[in-house]
Write a protein that holds these residues in place. Sequence first.
Motif, PDB file in Angstrom:
ATOM      1  N   ALA A 235       5.066  10.620 -16.437  1.00 43.65           N
ATOM      2  CA  ALA A 235       4.742  11.072 -17.818  1.00 43.65           C
ATOM      3  C   ALA A 235       3.204  11.554 -17.705  1.00 43.65           C
ATOM      4  O   ALA A 235       2.474  10.912 -18.348  1.00 43.65           O
TER       5      ALA A 235
ATOM      6  N   PRO B 196      -7.423   2.153 -16.460  1.00 41.32           N
ATOM      7  CA  PRO B 196      -6.548   1.133 -15.761  1.00 41.32           C
ATOM      8  C   PRO B 196      -5.169   1.395 -15.714  1.00 41.32           C
ATOM      9  O   PRO B 196      -4.210   0.643 -15.174  1.00 41.32           O
TER      10      PRO B 196
ATOM     11  N   CYS C 233      -3.765   4.744 -14.649  1.00 45.49           N
ATOM     12  CA  CYS C 233      -4.336   6.031 -14.395  1.00 45.49           C
ATOM     13  C   CYS C 233      -3.119   6.956 -14.094  1.00 45.49           C
ATOM     14  O   CYS C 233      -3.217   8.275 -13.929  1.00 45.49           O
ATOM     15  N   GLY C 234      -1.760   6.481 -13.645  1.00 45.63           N
ATOM     16  CA  GLY C 234      -0.860   7.365 -13.446  1.00 45.63           C
ATOM     17  C   GLY C 234      -1.127   8.245 -12.443  1.00 45.63           C
ATOM     18  O   GLY C 234      -1.844   8.261 -11.203  1.00 45.63           O
ATOM     19  N   SER C 235      -0.975   9.630 -12.503  1.00 48.07           N
ATOM     20  CA  SER C 235      -1.290  10.693 -11.573  1.00 48.07           C
ATOM     21  C   SER C 235      -2.634  11.051 -11.454  1.00 48.07           C
ATOM     22  O   SER C 235      -3.035  12.105 -11.055  1.00 48.07           O
ATOM     23  N   GLY C 236      -3.420  10.435 -12.522  1.00 47.84           N
ATOM     24  CA  GLY C 236      -4.982  10.561 -12.527  1.00 47.84           C
ATOM     25  C   GLY C 236      -5.622  11.668 -13.169  1.00 47.84           C
ATOM     26  O   GLY C 236      -6.735  12.140 -12.915  1.00 47.84           O
ATOM     27  N   THR C 237      -5.048  12.051 -14.404  1.00 46.16           N
ATOM     28  CA  THR C 237      -5.467  13.324 -14.943  1.00 46.16           C
ATOM     29  C   THR C 237      -6.859  12.899 -15.688  1.00 46.16           C
ATOM     30  O   THR C 237      -7.664  13.810 -15.426  1.00 46.16           O
TER      31      THR C 237
ATOM     32  N   ILE D 272      -0.486  -0.021 -11.590  1.00 47.18           N
ATOM     33  CA  ILE D 272       0.276  -1.060 -11.107  1.00 47.18           C
ATOM     34  C   ILE D 272       1.501  -0.440 -10.061  1.00 47.18           C
ATOM     35  O   ILE D 272       1.858  -1.030  -9.224  1.00 47.18           O
ATOM     36  N   SER D 273       1.591   0.972 -10.084  1.00 47.29           N
ATOM     37  CA  SER D 273       2.589   1.482  -9.534  1.00 47.29           C
ATOM     38  C   SER D 273       1.772   2.221  -8.067  1.00 47.29           C
ATOM     39  O   SER D 273       0.975   3.100  -8.386  1.00 47.29           O
TER      40      SER D 273
ATOM     41  N   MET E 196       2.541   5.849  -8.024  1.00 49.63           N
ATOM     42  CA  MET E 196       1.622   6.861  -8.899  1.00 49.63           C
ATOM     43  C   MET E 196       0.481   6.921  -8.309  1.00 49.63           C
ATOM     44  O   MET E 196      -0.113   8.206  -8.237  1.00 49.63           O
TER      45      MET E 196
ATOM     46  N   ALA F 156      -2.541  -4.021 -15.040  1.00 48.31           N
ATOM     47  CA  ALA F 156      -3.806  -3.901 -15.954  1.00 48.31           C
ATOM     48  C   ALA F 156      -4.153  -5.018 -16.646  1.00 48.31           C
ATOM     49  O   ALA F 156      -5.467  -5.229 -17.167  1.00 48.31           O
TER      50      ALA F 156
ATOM     51  N   ARG G 149       5.674  -1.491 -17.292  1.00 47.12           N
ATOM     52  CA  ARG G 149       5.840  -2.293 -16.034  1.00 47.12           C
ATOM     53  C   ARG G 149       4.845  -3.767 -16.003  1.00 47.12           C
ATOM     54  O   ARG G 149       3.992  -3.654 -16.584  1.00 47.12           O
TER      55      ARG G 149
HETATM   56  C1  LIG Z   1       1.944   7.289 -19.720  1.00 48.41           C
HETATM   57  S1  LIG Z   1       1.648   6.883 -17.915  1.00 48.41           S
HETATM   58  C2  LIG Z   1       0.020   7.400 -17.823  1.00 48.41           C
HETATM   59  C3  LIG Z   1      -0.255   8.838 -17.315  1.00 48.41           C
HETATM   60  C4  LIG Z   1      -1.535   9.163 -16.857  1.00 48.41           C
HETATM   61  N1  LIG Z   1      -2.530   9.255 -17.997  1.00 48.41           N
HETATM   62  C5  LIG Z   1      -1.359  10.432 -15.908  1.00 48.41           C
HETATM   63  O1  LIG Z   1      -1.858  11.561 -16.550  1.00 48.41           O
HETATM   64  O2  LIG Z   1      -0.760  10.609 -15.331  1.00 48.41           O
HETATM   65  C6  LIG Z   1       1.356   5.088 -17.940  1.00 48.41           C
HETATM   66  C7  LIG Z   1       0.981   4.583 -16.575  1.00 48.41           C
HETATM   67  O3  LIG Z   1       0.965   3.231 -16.884  1.00 48.41           O
HETATM   68  C8  LIG Z   1       1.270   2.584 -15.605  1.00 48.41           C
HETATM   69  N2  LIG Z   1       1.563   1.208 -15.960  1.00 48.41           N
HETATM   70  C9  LIG Z   1       2.725   0.329 -16.629  1.00 48.41           C
HETATM   71  N3  LIG Z   1       2.404  -0.891 -16.657  1.00 48.41           N
HETATM   72  C10 LIG Z   1       1.339  -1.063 -16.107  1.00 48.41           C
HETATM   73  C11 LIG Z   1       0.779  -2.500 -15.865  1.00 48.41           C
HETATM   74  N4  LIG Z   1       1.332  -3.547 -16.123  1.00 48.41           N
HETATM   75  N5  LIG Z   1      -0.409  -2.320 -15.266  1.00 48.41           N
HETATM   76  C12 LIG Z   1      -1.072  -1.070 -14.968  1.00 48.41           C
HETATM   77  N6  LIG Z   1      -0.215   0.131 -15.027  1.00 48.41           N
HETATM   78  C13 LIG Z   1       0.877   0.064 -15.560  1.00 48.41           C
HETATM   79  C14 LIG Z   1       2.580   3.351 -14.978  1.00 48.41           C
HETATM   80  O4  LIG Z   1       2.632   3.396 -13.894  1.00 48.41           O
HETATM   81  C15 LIG Z   1       2.159   4.761 -15.337  1.00 48.41           C
HETATM   82  O5  LIG Z   1       1.618   5.318 -14.349  1.00 48.41           O
END
Ligand SMILES: C[S@@+](CC[C@H](N)C(=O)[O-])C[C@H]1O[C@@H](n2cnc3c(N)ncnc32)[C@H](O)[C@@H]1O
Length: 428
Positions: free
Chosen positions: A180, A205, A207-211, A272-273, A276, A299, A325
């Motif tokens: 997402a 914290p 960052c997912g794909s790091g946008t 966490i992933s 990602m 996080a 997660r």
């Molecule tokens: C909405 S996405 C963020 C997308 C990101 N801003 C991007 O542009 O790709 C939420 C992110 O939170 C991460 N996430 C979920 N639970 C987490 C946790 N307990 N600690 C750290 N990251 C977590 C997921 O792996 C996911 O990458």
Amino acid sequence: MSFDFFIPCPRGLEAALAAELTDIAANRLNGAAFTPGAQVPGGVHFRGGWPAGMAVNLHSRIASRVLLKIAERPYRNEQDIYALALEQRWEQWFSANETLRVDTTAIKSPLRSLEFATLRVKDAVCDRLRDVSGARPSVDTAYPDVRVFVFLTATECTLYLDTSGEPLFKRGWRLDKGAAPLRENLAAGILRLTGWTPDVPLYDPMCGSGTFLAEATQVALDIAPGVERRFGFEKLRQYDVSAWQALKSAAIDAKRAARGGKKHLQIYGSDISGDMLEKARANFERAGFDSIPLKQLDARGMTPPAAGPGILVANPPYGERIEVRGRGPRGEVRTRERDSRDDTFHRAHADAPDAEFFQALGDALKQRFTGWHAFVLTSDRKLPGQLRLRESAKTPLFNGALECRLFRFDLIAGSVRQRPAGDTNAAS
Ligand SMILES: C[S@@+](CC[C@H](N)C(=O)[O-])C[C@H]1O[C@@H](n2cnc3c(N)ncnc32)[C@H](O)[C@@H]1O
């Protein structure tokens, strides 16, 4: 020659875009004409010549597109719209060899079918080109050479020629999107709203794909967001080619200088992933800034990655899109190798409320991020209550069609504004 341009952007970022346009006019145009115009919901108007239109395409981090106004007139029905489109000298801009796409947006239009209005404009453009050149362009909805936008209000029809091509949030280097990702222009607009400057540490914290990290790095290194991509105007019959070459080569030189300069950046990410983070690394490598430190981390266990107060920015998982997660015991990081266990874990905890995760996240902010300012984008208005923190500000923003809030939490020593446990009233 001057034109009227309309610059659409994610709703909620109009003022940030207007401020950015003023910066672009001041710093990138060498005195070329630029007159700021009105901010309206979903975008900003301005008047200027080709250099201004091209500079906004190249340098705006917040714009979604740059649309050049061709005509505007009152209408009552589809025939009026057809007549307006037929009168325009499209042949000045493109030939029947180019493929075409027409899109229509409307607010309070009395027309019953926007598809039919779209079709009539497409017919008018094709008929016009056939009349003047003997050939009709073909339609290509996936990869058109030329896009025409129709904007309808209750009484007015405006025709625009798109000068961007692919939407501007596509910077030209993202391969791996992740589950997402935020659109780049929304992330850039949020960074601007946070007031972050490159001398301040920035941490995402989740960052997912790091946008956020990629956008911040480009700001810090003064890399033009459009330097790696092409634009719709490059396929038009007329634009200011020499002004474009000057703008583009200045942007290429600035990027080279930035990469050679090895500037110390204070931009940090974790998630966490591991998957990602791999995606984020692949994106950064393609974009040419591979030195952003990334850590695999829950996080809830986060600590400030740099000394001194900084800005934390995140968009946690939305219930609608992906799951939180790490609802299990703190610090447990589940990786790809443990995917099958993940499924068991998720089933076992299917009823566990996200509240537990957000409360632990709020504790981490209160206990370890004193002096920082945290900005969290979410569609969940109850988030401050779940974090047990009181927001200092909230800004409505749209992530596509999803209405969100950007909550600001000032984690000032001794005065963290807390909400009592159980106070999860929705903030409006
Ligand atoms: C909405 S996405 C963020 C997308 C990101 N801003 C991007 O542009 O790709 C939420 C992110 O939170 C991460 N996430 C979920 N639970 C987490 C946790 N307990 N600690 C750290 N990251 C977590 C997921 O792996 C996911 O990458």
